[in-house]
Design an enzyme around this catalytic site. Structure first.
Site, PDB file in Angstrom:
ATOM      1  N   ARG A  15       8.775  18.178 -27.558  1.00 37.92           N
ATOM      2  CA  ARG A  15       8.797  17.385 -26.556  1.00 37.92           C
ATOM      3  C   ARG A  15       9.734  15.969 -27.736  1.00 37.92           C
ATOM      4  O   ARG A  15      10.002  15.975 -29.151  1.00 37.92           O
ATOM      5  CB  ARG A  15       7.688  16.674 -26.288  1.00 37.92           C
ATOM      6  CG  ARG A  15       6.786  16.007 -27.530  1.00 37.92           C
ATOM      7  CD  ARG A  15       5.738  15.495 -26.944  1.00 37.92           C
ATOM      8  NE  ARG A  15       4.395  14.602 -28.099  1.00 37.92           N
ATOM      9  CZ  ARG A  15       3.419  14.788 -28.120  1.00 37.92           C
ATOM     10  NH1 ARG A  15       2.590  16.460 -27.066  1.00 37.92           N
ATOM     11  NH2 ARG A  15       2.349  15.161 -29.207  1.00 37.92           N
ATOM     12  N   ARG A  27      -0.554  33.734  30.638  1.00 34.50           N
ATOM     13  CA  ARG A  27      -1.599  32.849  30.754  1.00 34.50           C
ATOM     14  C   ARG A  27      -0.990  31.917  28.712  1.00 34.50           C
ATOM     15  O   ARG A  27      -1.371  30.539  28.919  1.00 34.50           O
ATOM     16  CB  ARG A  27      -2.675  32.075  31.167  1.00 34.50           C
ATOM     17  CG  ARG A  27      -2.524  32.858  32.633  1.00 34.50           C
ATOM     18  CD  ARG A  27      -4.139  32.941  32.661  1.00 34.50           C
ATOM     19  NE  ARG A  27      -4.892  32.222  32.736  1.00 34.50           N
ATOM     20  CZ  ARG A  27      -6.572  32.429  32.419  1.00 34.50           C
ATOM     21  NH1 ARG A  27      -6.383  33.128  33.262  1.00 34.50           N
ATOM     22  NH2 ARG A  27      -6.688  31.107  31.708  1.00 34.50           N
ATOM     23  N   GLN A  32       2.219  51.434  29.974  1.00 32.56           N
ATOM     24  CA  GLN A  32       2.531  51.689  32.132  1.00 32.56           C
ATOM     25  C   GLN A  32       3.637  50.758  31.967  1.00 32.56           C
ATOM     26  O   GLN A  32       3.847  49.302  31.498  1.00 32.56           O
ATOM     27  CB  GLN A  32       1.086  51.041  31.930  1.00 32.56           C
ATOM     28  CG  GLN A  32       1.002  49.994  33.993  1.00 32.56           C
ATOM     29  CD  GLN A  32       0.041  49.552  33.670  1.00 32.56           C
ATOM     30  OE1 GLN A  32      -0.443  49.085  33.223  1.00 32.56           O
ATOM     31  NE2 GLN A  32      -0.723  49.460  35.546  1.00 32.56           N
TER      32      GLN A  32
END
Length: 449
Positions: free
Chosen positions: A427, A18, A76
């Site tokens: 820069r 589910r 299992q």
């Protein structure tokens, strides 16, 4: 009960169809932690001598999640019911002493206190043989029902699909969890048949087996929250909501301020100090530690971070794993920090990314600054010294070191180390062309005409 050895069998072999997921049902998280590990941490805290998880389809996922925890597994292979699943743990429990607690990997929030009460009741002078944990939820749904006899003794256990109308009207619901006399458990399980609507071997039938053996099984009632199981995405979401509400109440009781509690989401291991203020819409991922007096402003996402006293984070900040903030440090709006240590009083106020870095005490990181920490192949570190000032819109290309007290001019791309107290400006020089803009507009207007 600490002096009495006991074992725990956790059933986790169900397919969980589910959930409609490739992830095993019991590994779906609540508060960022798999349900199975919530339960296992409780069991470990109680001091179980043996722990066995019964697995089936998807066992590889569970075994990977349990790696390093010293937990045994039993397989299992065929889904024949819960009694059959417990039987599969027989070999793993060979030689174990004391009672056996049977729990469920998709029912994560039973408390150590309740489990302790079950073991204590099992050891009572009347030797009931089986103690069943039940609850009385507002909606019993399709849970099996527990029919009481005198006192806390069980008269009958019945699965919902096998129950008549009167039995379905009983509010006391079987959680499936129980404490059982370990010496008798497997003998009783072998007497259980599958003559029922589902043609399965039901664990609750061990109660009737104990009765046939002259025992008088009993029930202990817990909170519905403790017995809530997850079989669908909707149930997972509802249990998450319930956990979050409880965690918010705990945070408030411990001295934190939550401005809008319902909008704050915790992980299982979130730790808040006293006098913290948490504004609305904050999400804590795993591994968060926040000291006294810190403020987390609205719309922040924090994961794997340690935040010292007096710190301020956000709004709209993201702290990723490895972030460590020293006393009074500040991370402002639209800032992301990853694997970085911020010294006492350091500030990253706006619109920046700082990753794989060390930021010294009282250093200031200007808006738009980033540490360029990844070259496409490896991560590299940036070291920013005490009191350094990084101008806005700068890029620090790691590996690189900015000395204490140094200043980086705004808009710089720094690729080499900067000495202490130095100024670096990386820069292009500014150039102006007089009248160029007016001539440009004139040309464009003429072209358009």
């Amino acid at each position: 009960m600490n002096d009495v050895p006991f074992s725990v069998v956790i059933l986790a072999a169900g397919q969980g169809t589910r959930m409609r997921s490739d992830r095993h049902k019991v590994l779906h998280p609540i508060a960022d932690k798999p349900m199975l590990l919530h339960l296992l941490d409780t069991v470990d805290g109680l001091g179980a001598a043996r722990r066995v998880v019964v697995v089936g389809k998807g066992r590889e996922q569970i075994e990977a999640a349990l790696a390093g925890r010293g937990v045994d597994t039993a397989v299992q292979a065929e889904q024949k019911g819960t009694a059959h699943a417990v039987l599969m743990a027989r070999e793993a429990l060979e030689g174990a002493e004391g009672p056996v607690l049977v729990l469920y990997g998709d029912t994560p929030f039973v408390t150590a206190e309740t489990l302790g009460k079950m073991l204590e009741r099992l050891a009572g002078a009347d030797a009931p043989g089986v103690v069943v944990l039940a609850s009385s939820p507002d909606d019993g749904k399709t849970y099996g029902r527990v029919i009481l006899g005198q006192g806390d003794c069980i008269s009958k256990m019945v699965e919902f699909k096998d129950a008549n109308e009167a039995e379905r009207a009983v509010r006391l619901c079987n959680s499936g969890m129980m404490a059982v006399d370990g010496d008798a458990l497997f003998g009783w399980l072998e007497t259980i048949g599958n003559d029922n609507a589902g043609h399965e071997y039901y664990l609750p039938d061990v109660v009737m087996a104990a009765m046939r053996d002259g025992r008088h099984p009993v029930v202990i009632e817990g909170e519905p929250f403790e017995t809530a199981g997850v079989n669908s995405r909707a149930e997972l979401a509802h249990l998450e909501l319930d956990w979050q509400r409880r965690r918010r109440e705990t945070a408030l009781e411990e001295g934190a301020t939550l401005i809008d509690p319902e909008s704050v989401w915790f992980s299982a291991d979130t730790r808040l100090g006293r006098d913290c203020t948490i504004e609305p819409h904050v999400v804590f991922g795993p591994g968060v530690r926040i000291a006294d007096g810190a403020t987390i402003h609205a719309f922040c996402h924090i994961e794997g971070a340690t935040i010292a006293s007096g710190c301020s984070v956000g709004p709209f900040a993201r702290l990723r794993p490895g972030t460590v903030m020293g006393t009074g440090a500040k991370v402002g709006n639209f800032v992301e920090v990853k694997k970085a240590a911020l010294g006492e009083g350091a500030k990253i106020n706006h619109l920046s990314y700082v990753g794989d870095a060390s930021v010294g005490p009282k250093a200031n990181i200007g808006a738009g600054t980033i540490t360029c920490n990844y070259d496409g192949f490896a991560k590299h570190r940036t070291e920013i010294g005490e009191g350094a000032f990084i101008g806005s819109n700068s890029a620090l290309v790691a590996p690189v070191s900015i000395g204490a007290g140094a200043i980086v001019g705004a808009g710089s791309v720094v690729t080499r180390n900067v000495d202490a107290d130095a100024l670096v400006v990386a820069r292009a020089p500014q150039k102006g062309l007089a009248g160029w803009a007016a001539r440009f507009r004139s040309r464009q207007a003429a072209r358009k005409a």
